[in-house]
Every structure is written in C-alpha cells, then in structure tokens.
Scaffold this motif. Structure first.
Motif, mmCIF file in Angstrom:
data_model
loop_
_atom_site.group_PDB
_atom_site.id
_atom_site.type_symbol
_atom_site.label_atom_id
_atom_site.label_comp_id
_atom_site.label_asym_id
_atom_site.label_seq_id
_atom_site.Cartn_x
_atom_site.Cartn_y
_atom_site.Cartn_z
ATOM 1 N N THR A 1 0.543 -1.174 -0.075
ATOM 2 C CA THR A 1 0.006 0.034 0.068
ATOM 3 C C THR A 1 0.981 1.253 -0.113
ATOM 4 O O THR A 1 0.611 2.380 -0.561
ATOM 5 C CB THR A 1 -0.886 0.085 1.242
ATOM 6 O OG1 THR A 1 0.021 -0.199 2.348
ATOM 7 C CG2 THR A 1 -1.721 -1.061 1.264
ATOM 8 N N GLY A 2 2.112 1.304 0.567
ATOM 9 C CA GLY A 2 2.884 2.227 0.895
ATOM 10 C C GLY A 2 3.587 2.720 -0.520
ATOM 11 O O GLY A 2 3.741 3.914 -0.736
ATOM 12 N N HIS A 3 4.183 1.564 -1.069
ATOM 13 C CA HIS A 3 4.914 1.930 -2.337
ATOM 14 C C HIS A 3 4.036 2.645 -3.522
ATOM 15 O O HIS A 3 4.345 3.556 -4.276
ATOM 16 C CB HIS A 3 5.882 0.892 -2.692
ATOM 17 C CG HIS A 3 7.066 0.665 -1.689
ATOM 18 N ND1 HIS A 3 8.129 1.459 -2.079
ATOM 19 C CD2 HIS A 3 7.301 0.116 -0.688
ATOM 20 C CE1 HIS A 3 9.140 1.467 -0.991
ATOM 21 N NE2 HIS A 3 8.763 0.234 -0.329
ATOM 22 N N GLU B 1 0.471 6.442 -6.984
ATOM 23 C CA GLU B 1 -0.515 5.903 -7.676
ATOM 24 C C GLU B 1 -1.646 5.460 -6.857
ATOM 25 O O GLU B 1 -1.549 5.756 -5.633
ATOM 26 C CB GLU B 1 0.147 4.263 -8.070
ATOM 27 C CG GLU B 1 1.412 4.413 -8.845
ATOM 28 C CD GLU B 1 1.064 5.146 -10.452
ATOM 29 O OE1 GLU B 1 0.068 5.293 -10.620
ATOM 30 O OE2 GLU B 1 2.091 5.283 -11.099
ATOM 31 N N ASP B 2 -2.975 4.733 -7.363
ATOM 32 C CA ASP B 2 -3.997 4.509 -6.453
ATOM 33 C C ASP B 2 -3.892 2.914 -6.029
ATOM 34 O O ASP B 2 -4.105 2.130 -6.929
ATOM 35 C CB ASP B 2 -5.186 4.582 -7.113
ATOM 36 C CG ASP B 2 -6.500 4.522 -6.552
ATOM 37 O OD1 ASP B 2 -6.388 3.750 -5.551
ATOM 38 O OD2 ASP B 2 -7.605 4.672 -7.076
ATOM 39 N N PRO B 3 -3.483 2.925 -4.932
ATOM 40 C CA PRO B 3 -3.396 1.508 -4.200
ATOM 41 C C PRO B 3 -4.774 0.737 -4.448
ATOM 42 O O PRO B 3 -4.398 -0.626 -4.578
ATOM 43 C CB PRO B 3 -2.792 1.719 -2.998
ATOM 44 C CG PRO B 3 -3.223 3.023 -2.356
ATOM 45 C CD PRO B 3 -3.503 3.907 -3.614
ATOM 46 N N VAL C 1 1.246 -9.454 1.200
ATOM 47 C CA VAL C 1 0.713 -8.187 1.431
ATOM 48 C C VAL C 1 1.528 -7.524 2.364
ATOM 49 O O VAL C 1 1.649 -7.952 3.509
ATOM 50 C CB VAL C 1 -0.954 -8.004 1.795
ATOM 51 C CG1 VAL C 1 -1.324 -6.650 2.106
ATOM 52 C CG2 VAL C 1 -1.633 -8.715 0.876
ATOM 53 N N HIS C 2 2.157 -6.287 2.123
ATOM 54 C CA HIS C 2 2.652 -5.433 2.922
ATOM 55 C C HIS C 2 1.848 -4.135 3.259
ATOM 56 O O HIS C 2 1.471 -3.438 2.572
ATOM 57 C CB HIS C 2 4.017 -4.648 2.335
ATOM 58 C CG HIS C 2 5.018 -5.628 2.513
ATOM 59 N ND1 HIS C 2 6.433 -5.285 1.647
ATOM 60 C CD2 HIS C 2 5.446 -6.914 3.281
ATOM 61 C CE1 HIS C 2 7.204 -6.389 1.981
ATOM 62 N NE2 HIS C 2 6.634 -7.423 2.800
ATOM 63 N N LEU C 3 1.539 -3.835 4.402
ATOM 64 C CA LEU C 3 0.641 -2.926 4.923
ATOM 65 C C LEU C 3 1.624 -1.733 5.501
ATOM 66 O O LEU C 3 2.203 -2.057 6.501
ATOM 67 C CB LEU C 3 -0.221 -3.362 6.304
ATOM 68 C CG LEU C 3 -1.218 -4.638 5.813
ATOM 69 C CD1 LEU C 3 -2.005 -5.082 6.967
ATOM 70 C CD2 LEU C 3 -2.152 -4.178 4.809
ATOM 71 N N VAL D 1 -3.275 6.464 4.507
ATOM 72 C CA VAL D 1 -3.902 5.626 3.516
ATOM 73 C C VAL D 1 -5.017 4.962 4.131
ATOM 74 O O VAL D 1 -5.138 4.787 5.143
ATOM 75 C CB VAL D 1 -2.804 4.535 3.538
ATOM 76 C CG1 VAL D 1 -3.445 3.278 2.645
ATOM 77 C CG2 VAL D 1 -1.502 4.888 2.827
ATOM 78 N N ASP D 2 -6.105 5.033 3.153
ATOM 79 C CA ASP D 2 -7.460 4.162 3.630
ATOM 80 C C ASP D 2 -7.506 2.825 3.686
ATOM 81 O O ASP D 2 -7.425 2.168 2.674
ATOM 82 C CB ASP D 2 -8.661 4.811 2.836
ATOM 83 C CG ASP D 2 -9.853 4.548 3.331
ATOM 84 O OD1 ASP D 2 -9.752 3.667 4.347
ATOM 85 O OD2 ASP D 2 -10.910 5.025 2.854
ATOM 86 N N PHE D 3 -7.175 2.048 4.677
ATOM 87 C CA PHE D 3 -7.079 0.607 4.601
ATOM 88 C C PHE D 3 -8.317 -0.062 4.634
ATOM 89 O O PHE D 3 -8.379 -1.161 4.280
ATOM 90 C CB PHE D 3 -6.194 0.226 5.826
ATOM 91 C CG PHE D 3 -4.853 0.368 5.740
ATOM 92 C CD1 PHE D 3 -3.865 -0.187 5.047
ATOM 93 C CD2 PHE D 3 -3.971 1.603 6.388
ATOM 94 C CE1 PHE D 3 -2.557 -0.208 4.860
ATOM 95 C CE2 PHE D 3 -2.916 2.052 5.962
ATOM 96 C CZ PHE D 3 -1.996 0.976 5.550
#
Length: 300
Positions: A191-193, A199-201, A215-217, A252-254
């Motif tokens: 999500t971070g990168h 970009e739109d994750p 998945v990397h949060l 970031v909206d998780f």
C-alpha cells in the motif's frame, strides 16, 4: 472479515533496525526485536540484518516466542548478472527459508536501483532507470524462470514493486504482470509504495487481487511525501524524515483494502512494514499501534 486459520499477521523488523541504513536502530538486538514483535501480538515476521544466519538457531528463537518466518526480501539482478548466478543465489535463499518453515519469497529487481542512494532524489529529476524493450524481455523471462524454480520448491515468488527500482509505477507493474506467468509470479502488494509513487493502491489491488501472494501494510504521511518532492529528498532521506508509518497513523485508507482482500478470499500474510527511525518512533509502541488498528478494523 478474515479467517485467522488462513490469514496470518506479521510485522517486518525494519521498524527496529533498517536494512538500507543499519545505523538506524543499530542498538536494537535480534532478541529484543522478535520479543517485542510477539509482545505486540504478531505471530510472524520477515528477516532482517540482525537475524541469525543459522536457520536452526533462528527457528528455535522464533519457536520460543510463538513466531514464524513469513517471507524474506530477495534482491534479484536479472538485468545485470548471469541467470546461472541468479538461480544459484535464489535457490540458496529458498533453501534457507524452507529450513525455517516459510514458503514465500519477496523478489525486488535491484539492477540500477536508486533506493539505497542517499543523495539521489526519489520523486524528481528522472533519476530512476526505465527499462527498454530488450531489458523488459530479459527481466520478465528471468522472473518467470525464478518463479518456476520457486514453484518447484513449494514456494510462491511474490514480486515487490518498490520506489527507486525498475518496477515502481502502475504502468511498470502492469507490464510486469502482463508479461509474466500467473502460475509462477505473484504480487507482493504494498500500500505504501503505490501511494508514495503517486498511484492508487486500491485500484491496483482490485486489478490484481487474484495474483496477490503477499501483502505489505504500510501507511504514508503524505505531508512528508510532499516535503520529499519539494526538497528533492532521496528514498532514504524520506524514510529518515518519517514518510512511512504503521497502519492507522498516516493517510492511507485501509478499510477498502481489507474489504477487497477479504471479498476475494485472500489467504496468506498481512505484514506490517513501516521503516522508521527507531529513535523517533519507538518500535514497540508503533507495533502495538499498528496491531491495535488492524484488530479494530479486521477482527484479526
């Protein structure tokens, strides 16, 4: 939302000691790091530079704490070294991971990478290497070969798009995904990168959720990202200044990310990865903060 029998929660040691800048957190030992991970409520982790190189020693230390190895970072150099050398190095890493009970490996192509260059801007100046058609062909064929080897060893190769590397943008990720075999090459979705790259994750997750293998949060402090752009910071300068943080502490909206993964029946690891300066962001405090947020938002 997630079944704890099929989805596991881990955290990367990079919040305790940074692999690219070992001076960040140099005082934090391996024993302290994995003990605090377990204390914060995590059951898995990736491998950091303080970890024992003997798999038996590593596994014993983790077993004592109810922890497992989820995966590890692997730096590939498909563009700049022979595939014979690449395969030998890759298999050695698989053997180590197999010995500690893991079955995923995160691959990042480090040929021409600027992520570790302290004075090279990450968002401005066009310093990042852009592959030509010949390089793309070599890269994707090589990645397929490594993915096939991983599969033969019972592993999933999960490719990590990363700032400063040849696969950073959504366009580069699209080309990599469309030119690799879905049987052998999966996505290490971060999500971070994607956020850092502009970009739109969520859009990228929706597009590739069926090929997400890991998945990397990672949360982002967007005001710091803007400072990085304005001041021509490198990736490492951005890290030092707090661009990254744990889920729930940034912009970031998780929630929609969790929903897409859950609706798709994702199985595997959710791995908190937030490289910060431990002198500024106490690792245990932030690990607990991230763990609490995930529990509140997913039930895990």
């Amino acid at each position: 939302m997630f079944d704890p029998k099929t989805v596991s929660l881990g955290i990367a040691p990079i919040g305790w000691c940074n692999d690219d800048m070992p001076e960040l957190g140099a005082e934090n030992t391996f024993q302290q790091t994995v003990s605090e991970m377990a204390l914060a409520g995590f059951t898995g982790c990736e491998i950091g530079n303080k970890y024992p190189t003997d798999p038996a020693e590593l596994k014993k230390a983790l077993d004592l704490r109810g922890m497992r190895i989820a995966s590890r970072w692997y730096s590939s150099f498909i563009l700049t070294r022979s595939m014979e050398e690449e395969e030998k190095d890759f298999i050695a890493n698989l053997d180590f991971l197999e010995a500690v009970g893991a079955n995923h490996i995160n691959v990042s192509e480090q040929s021409y990478s600027i992520q570790g260059k302290v004075d090279v801007p990450i968002l401005t100046g066009g310093h990042k290497h852009v592959m030509n058609d010949e390089e793309w062909d070599r890269f994707c064929k090589g990645l397929n070969r490594l993915g096939q080897i991983a599969s033969e060893h019972g592993f999933k190769l999960c490719f990590h798009h990363h700032m400063g590397t040849v696969v950073q943008t959504s366009e580069e990720t699209d080309r990599m995904m469309s030119n690799t075999d879905p049987r052998y090459v999966f996505l290490c979705y971060d999500t971070g990168h994607f956020t850092f790259a502009g970009e739109d994750p969520l859009a990228m997750l929706k597009k590739y959720v069926d090929r997400v293998g890991h998945v990397h949060l990672k949360d982002m402090r967007l005001p710091v990202v803007e400072e990085a752009r304005k001041n021509n910071w490198s990736f490492l300068q951005s890290v030092r200044n707090g661009a990254f943080t744990v889920p729930g502490d940034g912009n970031v909206d998780f929630d929609p990310v969790f929903k897409v993964l859950s609706d798709a029946g994702y199985q595997g690891w959710l791995l908190v990865e937030a490289e910060q300066d431990p002198a500024k962001a106490n690792p245990l405090e932030y690990a607990i903060k991230g763990r609490t947020y995930i529990r509140e938002h997913t039930g895990l």
